[in-house]
Design a protein around this motif. Structure first.
Motif, short mmCIF file in Angstrom:
data_model
loop_
_atom_site.label_atom_id
_atom_site.label_comp_id
_atom_site.label_asym_id
_atom_site.label_seq_id
_atom_site.Cartn_x
_atom_site.Cartn_y
_atom_site.Cartn_z
N THR A 83 25.40 79.36 -5.96
CA THR A 83 25.44 77.92 -5.72
C THR A 83 25.06 77.18 -7.02
N ASP A 117 27.55 82.16 3.45
CA ASP A 117 26.36 82.62 2.75
C ASP A 117 26.71 83.58 1.62
N GLU A 126 31.20 77.11 1.05
CA GLU A 126 31.40 78.56 1.21
C GLU A 126 30.37 79.15 2.18
N VAL A 128 29.85 74.62 -2.28
CA VAL A 128 28.98 74.19 -1.18
C VAL A 128 29.60 74.43 0.19
N HIS A 155 29.51 79.38 -6.70
CA HIS A 155 29.70 79.53 -5.25
C HIS A 155 29.63 78.14 -4.63
N PHE A 177 21.17 78.23 -1.21
CA PHE A 177 20.55 77.09 -0.52
C PHE A 177 19.27 77.48 0.22
N SER A 215 25.16 82.26 -1.74
CA SER A 215 24.56 80.92 -1.59
C SER A 215 23.06 80.99 -1.89
#
Lengths: 89, 452
Positions: B79, B211, B209, B207, B205, B31, B29
């Motif tokens: 991501t 880390d 999922e 959203v 990857h 994010f 991720s």
């Protein structure tokens, strides 16, 4: 835990001895051997206990593979889990 | 207790029938990398990927050695970049592509996927900016893969996005014309894209999922093909059983490798993707399975039925062998990556129309198909719209990865080398769908999407 060692190639004197010596050197305890010679072709499946292996398993795989190359044989060493997983539920 | 026959069967699968684990893909991720500055974002992305996937390749190699089974690819999916770079300019998004390439180089992976946007219902400014530089990103980097989801069964089909992708694919081909239009081999247009697919070029990857996650894609067309050959003249019920049993064994190995990789890397196990993924190597072809089932040539009448049965049996066998199944899960039918498909196209038996029909019953879609270099944007959009409609109407994933061979005509060939293989340029209908494409807007979601 056990390793399955497969040895194939042209038959010659002392193949089992050489593989067994290598196993002993790294503390792999041989528990079973199944071997056959068809004409000049040698094939062996060896089961070895690797719980007390003195070196890393991947290094052991390399050592046996090198031994095979030096002797003109194919030696493959695989962890038993791949066979158990594939063939037993 | 180990049985000699079982040992020999496994060894034969690996050494003679090309059984391998096609990929271990680490999903990461991004994010927590979000930043309002492009350079800062790139640094954070590079640091996170290189730290998280530091031991991915070496762990993969170690497992490969332990079990004596090849693990062909070690990859990373991230991501969708449009989601973490929302406020970036096109140039900022291009910088991210280079950061991903650097991270792939440092970690030693084969590909990194997630230069992606999800635009099935509409596009944000970030989505537009990312898509606008996809051709440059694919031309300037080597290992970065891109995908765009333009439709879902729930949302319908975003025809504005499809129109944009038609020109994006053409531009990607033109920018890499000197390298067999390789840019297009790294770009997929999806409907109903799965968020945990480990296969490239469509991996990202999702959203929902965690880390970090480990997903594994298995393979083994050669093993299935050999098993069918050994079965001889049995009926189709017996054949389906043989395929199921073989798929079970293949998937069990995938599960073993996935669990071990997840344990060693301290990362949760995500899914196994039960796919028959071919390679151009002899004995690793999905087309040859269909021919072994009884077709003279893949593409003959009867091909869709054979493929439907194969696809279903693979899933039924595989699903019990793994704790979690996901991704694409089904037989792949990429043309350039499958020796049997290539031969069938060269013979003139396997055509675009037949391939489209086949995609209705197996995973993914029109994959690695080389089309004439002078194909117009509108025709490419028409191909995408047709294929995406199959996915939306059937509530399944479909995708398009076509490669316009710039400067080449029907009968000539593109050779990518390696796992991407080679393929002849295929004939298309050249009549224009321009008016339909230029209408724009959205095709509404089908009635069966209203399940609540």
């Amino acid at each position: 835990m056990k390793a399955v060692i497969t040895v194939t190639g042209k038959d010659s004197v002392g193949i089992i001895a050489k593989v067994a010596t290598a196993c002993a050197e790294y503390d792999a305890n041989i528990v079973d051997i199944s071997q056959s010679v068809l004409q000049d072709y040698f094939a062996m499946i060896m089961l070895a206990d690797i719980d007390r292996l003195s070196i890393d398993f991947s290094l052991f795989v390399d050592k046996l593979s090198e031994l095979g190359k030096a002797q003109g044989l194919e030696i493959h060493t695989m962890h038993e889990d791949i066979f158990n997983t594939m063939h037993h539920i | 207790m180990l049985d000699t026959r079982d040992i020999l069967e496994t060894i034969q699968m690996i050494r003679q029938e090309n059984l391998d684990i096609r990929t271990i893909t680490m999903g990461i991720s991004l994010f927590d990398c979000v930043s309002d500055d492009a350079d800062r974002l790139c640094d954070k992305i590079y640091d996170k990927i290189t730290k998280t996937a530091e031991h991915l390749v070496e762990t993969g190699c170690d497992i490969e050695k332990k079990y004596g089974i090849p693990i062909v690819n070690k990859r990373i999916s991230v991501t969708p970049v449009s989601l973490v770079g929302g406020n970036l300019s096109p140039n900022g998004f291009l910088k991210v592509a280079h950061a991903l390439q650097r991270a792939a180089d440092t970690t030693g992976v084969n590909f990194i996927g997630g230069y992606s946007a999800l635009v099935h219902k509409g596009m944000t400014v970030g989505d537009r900016n990312l898509i606008s530089v996809i051709p440059e990103a694919l031309a300037e980097t080597e290992l970065v893969c891109s995908s765009v989801n333009v439709a879902t069964t729930k949302a319908g089909i975003n025809m504005d996005a499809i129109r944009l992708m038609g020109s994006t694919i053409r531009r990607a081909a033109e920018l890499t014309a000197d390298r067999n239009s390789i840019g297009c081999a790294k770009l997929v247009v999806f409907a109903n894209v799965p968020e945990d697919n480990p296969f490239m070029a469509g991996a990202f990857h999702g959203v929902g999922e965690p880390d970090t996650v480990i997903n594994v894609g298995v393979s083994g067309p050669g093993v299935v093909s050999s098993a069918i050959k050994r079965a001889g003249d049995c009926d189709l019920s017996a054949l389906a059983d043989i395929i199921k049993k073989t798929a079970f064994k293949i998937t069990r190995v995938g599960q073993l490798v996935a669990s071990e990789a997840a344990d060693r890397l301290g990362v949760p196990f995500g899914i196994i993707d039960l796919s028959l993924a071919p390679t151009p190597a002899v004995g690793d072809s999905v087309a040859h399975i269909l021919e072994e089932m009884g077709l003279e040539t893949c593409g003959a009448h009867g091909t869709t039925a054979c493929l439907a049965m194969l696809n279903d049996a693979v899933k039924k066998g595989g699903v019990m062998a793994s704790s979690h199944v996901g991704g694409l899960s089904g037989a792949f039918i990429p043309v350039s990556e499958d020796a049997g498909m290539i031969a069938a196209v060269e013979k003139g038996v396997l055509t675009m129309e037949k391939l489209e029909a086949m995609t209705a019953v197996c995973s993914v879609g029109l994959d690695m198909i080389v089309i004439p270099g002078d194909t117009t944007e509108e025709v490419i959009c028409g191909i995408i719209a047709d294929e995406i409609s199959i996915g939306v109407a059937n509530t399944k994933t479909t995708a398009v990865r076509v490669i316009p061979a710039i400067g080449k005509e029907i009968g000539e060939e593109l050779d990518f080398g390696g796992l991407l293989g080679h393929a002849p340029v295929m004939a298309l209908k050249t009549q224009s769908p321009a008016k339909f494409i230029h209408r724009g807007g959205r095709i509404p979601a089908p009635i069966h999407s209203l399940k609540n």
